[in-house]
Design a protein around this motif. Sequence first.
Motif, PDB file in Angstrom:
ATOM      1  N   VAL A  26      -1.379  99.318  39.739  1.00 25.07           N
ATOM      2  CA  VAL A  26      -1.250  98.569  38.477  1.00 25.07           C
ATOM      3  C   VAL A  26      -0.868  99.537  37.363  1.00 25.07           C
ATOM      4  O   VAL A  26      -1.614 100.469  37.052  1.00 25.07           O
ATOM      5  CB  VAL A  26      -2.601  97.915  38.093  1.00 25.07           C
ATOM      6  N   GLY A  27       0.288  99.335  36.757  1.00 27.34           N
ATOM      7  CA  GLY A  27       0.674 100.135  35.595  1.00 27.34           C
ATOM      8  C   GLY A  27       0.168  99.463  34.333  1.00 27.34           C
ATOM      9  O   GLY A  27       0.191  98.235  34.229  1.00 27.34           O
ATOM     10  N   LEU A  28      -0.304 100.265  33.389  1.00 34.26           N
ATOM     11  CA  LEU A  28      -0.730  99.696  32.108  1.00 34.26           C
ATOM     12  C   LEU A  28       0.406  99.905  31.129  1.00 34.26           C
ATOM     13  O   LEU A  28       0.868 101.033  30.930  1.00 34.26           O
ATOM     14  CB  LEU A  28      -2.015 100.381  31.639  1.00 34.26           C
ATOM     15  N   SER A  29       0.861  98.808  30.520  1.00 36.72           N
ATOM     16  CA  SER A  29       2.056  98.912  29.689  1.00 36.72           C
ATOM     17  C   SER A  29       2.117  97.747  28.707  1.00 36.72           C
ATOM     18  O   SER A  29       1.732  96.623  29.053  1.00 36.72           O
ATOM     19  CB  SER A  29       3.287  98.854  30.605  1.00 36.72           C
ATOM     20  N   PRO A  30       2.643  97.994  27.491  1.00 39.50           N
ATOM     21  CA  PRO A  30       2.780  96.876  26.549  1.00 39.50           C
ATOM     22  C   PRO A  30       3.695  95.777  27.081  1.00 39.50           C
ATOM     23  O   PRO A  30       3.624  94.630  26.654  1.00 39.50           O
ATOM     24  CB  PRO A  30       3.404  97.522  25.295  1.00 39.50           C
ATOM     25  N   ARG A  31       4.579  96.132  28.040  1.00 38.52           N
ATOM     26  CA  ARG A  31       5.503  95.109  28.550  1.00 38.52           C
ATOM     27  C   ARG A  31       4.910  94.326  29.725  1.00 38.52           C
ATOM     28  O   ARG A  31       5.557  93.428  30.272  1.00 38.52           O
ATOM     29  CB  ARG A  31       6.808  95.768  28.983  1.00 38.52           C
ATOM     30  N   GLY A  32       3.683  94.681  30.133  1.00 47.08           N
ATOM     31  CA  GLY A  32       3.081  94.042  31.297  1.00 47.08           C
ATOM     32  C   GLY A  32       2.667  92.595  31.030  1.00 47.08           C
ATOM     33  O   GLY A  32       2.738  92.091  29.917  1.00 47.08           O
ATOM     34  N   ARG A  33       2.218  91.949  32.076  1.00 40.09           N
ATOM     35  CA  ARG A  33       1.733  90.567  31.959  1.00 40.09           C
ATOM     36  C   ARG A  33       0.396  90.599  31.211  1.00 40.09           C
ATOM     37  O   ARG A  33      -0.444  91.457  31.501  1.00 40.09           O
ATOM     38  CB  ARG A  33       1.524  90.011  33.353  1.00 40.09           C
ATOM     39  N   PRO A  34       0.208  89.705  30.239  1.00 37.37           N
ATOM     40  CA  PRO A  34      -1.041  89.748  29.470  1.00 37.37           C
ATOM     41  C   PRO A  34      -2.270  89.658  30.387  1.00 37.37           C
ATOM     42  O   PRO A  34      -2.323  88.803  31.267  1.00 37.37           O
ATOM     43  CB  PRO A  34      -0.947  88.521  28.556  1.00 37.37           C
ATOM     44  N   PHE A  35      -3.227  90.558  30.174  1.00 36.91           N
ATOM     45  CA  PHE A  35      -4.439  90.583  30.997  1.00 36.91           C
ATOM     46  C   PHE A  35      -5.253  89.323  30.712  1.00 36.91           C
ATOM     47  O   PHE A  35      -5.288  88.837  29.574  1.00 36.91           O
ATOM     48  CB  PHE A  35      -5.247  91.835  30.657  1.00 36.91           C
ATOM     49  N   SER A  36      -5.924  88.810  31.752  1.00 42.90           N
ATOM     50  CA  SER A  36      -6.662  87.552  31.606  1.00 42.90           C
ATOM     51  C   SER A  36      -7.862  87.555  32.544  1.00 42.90           C
ATOM     52  O   SER A  36      -7.958  88.406  33.446  1.00 42.90           O
ATOM     53  CB  SER A  36      -5.753  86.388  32.018  1.00 42.90           C
ATOM     54  N   GLY A  37      -8.750  86.590  32.334  1.00 41.86           N
ATOM     55  CA  GLY A  37      -9.899  86.433  33.222  1.00 41.86           C
ATOM     56  C   GLY A  37      -9.452  86.199  34.648  1.00 41.86           C
ATOM     57  O   GLY A  37     -10.073  86.674  35.601  1.00 41.86           O
ATOM     58  N   ARG A  38      -8.345  85.469  34.781  1.00 39.03           N
ATOM     59  CA  ARG A  38      -7.851  85.181  36.131  1.00 39.03           C
ATOM     60  C   ARG A  38      -7.401  86.479  36.821  1.00 39.03           C
ATOM     61  O   ARG A  38      -7.686  86.696  37.988  1.00 39.03           O
ATOM     62  CB  ARG A  38      -6.678  84.197  36.025  1.00 39.03           C
ATOM     63  N   ALA A  39      -6.718  87.348  36.047  1.00 40.76           N
ATOM     64  CA  ALA A  39      -6.259  88.628  36.633  1.00 40.76           C
ATOM     65  C   ALA A  39      -7.473  89.493  36.985  1.00 40.76           C
ATOM     66  O   ALA A  39      -7.492  90.152  38.027  1.00 40.76           O
ATOM     67  CB  ALA A  39      -5.347  89.352  35.654  1.00 40.76           C
ATOM     68  N   ALA A  40      -8.503  89.474  36.122  1.00 41.18           N
ATOM     69  CA  ALA A  40      -9.710  90.267  36.403  1.00 41.18           C
ATOM     70  C   ALA A  40     -10.356  89.784  37.692  1.00 41.18           C
ATOM     71  O   ALA A  40     -10.769  90.586  38.542  1.00 41.18           O
ATOM     72  CB  ALA A  40     -10.691  90.154  35.239  1.00 41.18           C
ATOM     73  N   SER A  41     -10.423  88.474  37.862  1.00 44.67           N
ATOM     74  CA  SER A  41     -11.057  87.915  39.044  1.00 44.67           C
ATOM     75  C   SER A  41     -10.249  88.273  40.295  1.00 44.67           C
ATOM     76  O   SER A  41     -10.809  88.654  41.339  1.00 44.67           O
ATOM     77  CB  SER A  41     -11.176  86.405  38.820  1.00 44.67           C
TER      78      SER A  41
END
Length: 237
Positions: A91-106
């Motif tokens: 997982v790359g952390l980037s301003p252009r990435g998909r917005p982080f969400s509860g669903r992604a955390a799960s």
Amino acid sequence: MRRAPARPSLRIGIVTLAPEMFGSVLKAGLIGRAIRAGLLEVAFANPRDHSRDAHRRVDARPYGGGPGMVLMPGPVDAAIRQFAKRGSWIVGLSPRGRPFSGRAASRLSRKKQFVLVCGRYEGLDERVCASFDEEISIGDYVLSGGEIAAMAVLDAVARLVPGAMGNASSSDEESFAGGLLEYPQYTRPRVWSGKRVPAVLLSGNHARIEAWRRRRSLELTRRLRPDLLLARKSSKV
Ligand code: SAM
């Protein structure tokens, strides 16, 4: 004392030039407890340890000109490989990435392991980003490095690791579970600064309390985050 499991439920690798930034985050609160209980393992890889430069440089000027420096692909890739040998999700952390969400955390909390790659300076060479499985942004603003974004992801994911939260049902009722914001919470005293706790919460009638919370949860979401209700509707269509 509870025995640490032989194998942690989740291993997170973090690629960063600044592992020291994570010190207190890994010791305190829920994350610290999950690590001590052996439920979560966090390890670091520093691209600087893979630099071929006598001065351990990992950045260079961007081709084509422009401000700042870009992280060179070689040292970042070598740091990722420290973990990826085990076949991790990257997982790359980037301003252009998909917005982080509860669903992604799960989703991430259900993996056995994944790697978070933190950029610095003007960011990463595009050729190394091509090896990522996904890119995540924690919001439409620019941080000076990916470490704070990685900490946000780490915290949100760690809470969902089985056994990490004291009360396993806590996360089921929280904001974003079921696409709604959480209902308002009250605690002692019953009257504070002339304001009373809603009587229904003192009634002991669980069905009424549940119905009240559901209503308030919907009202709050409608008022503060109508976008969540729209998303919820369209996911049901
Ligand atoms: N030049 C890049 C741009 O305009 O998109 C910004 C680079 S930023 C200064 C340095 C690093 O911080 C990025 O490579 C990324 O890892 C991290 N970063 C910055 N903002 C972020 C955000 N909103 N979400 C996740 N990571 C972020």
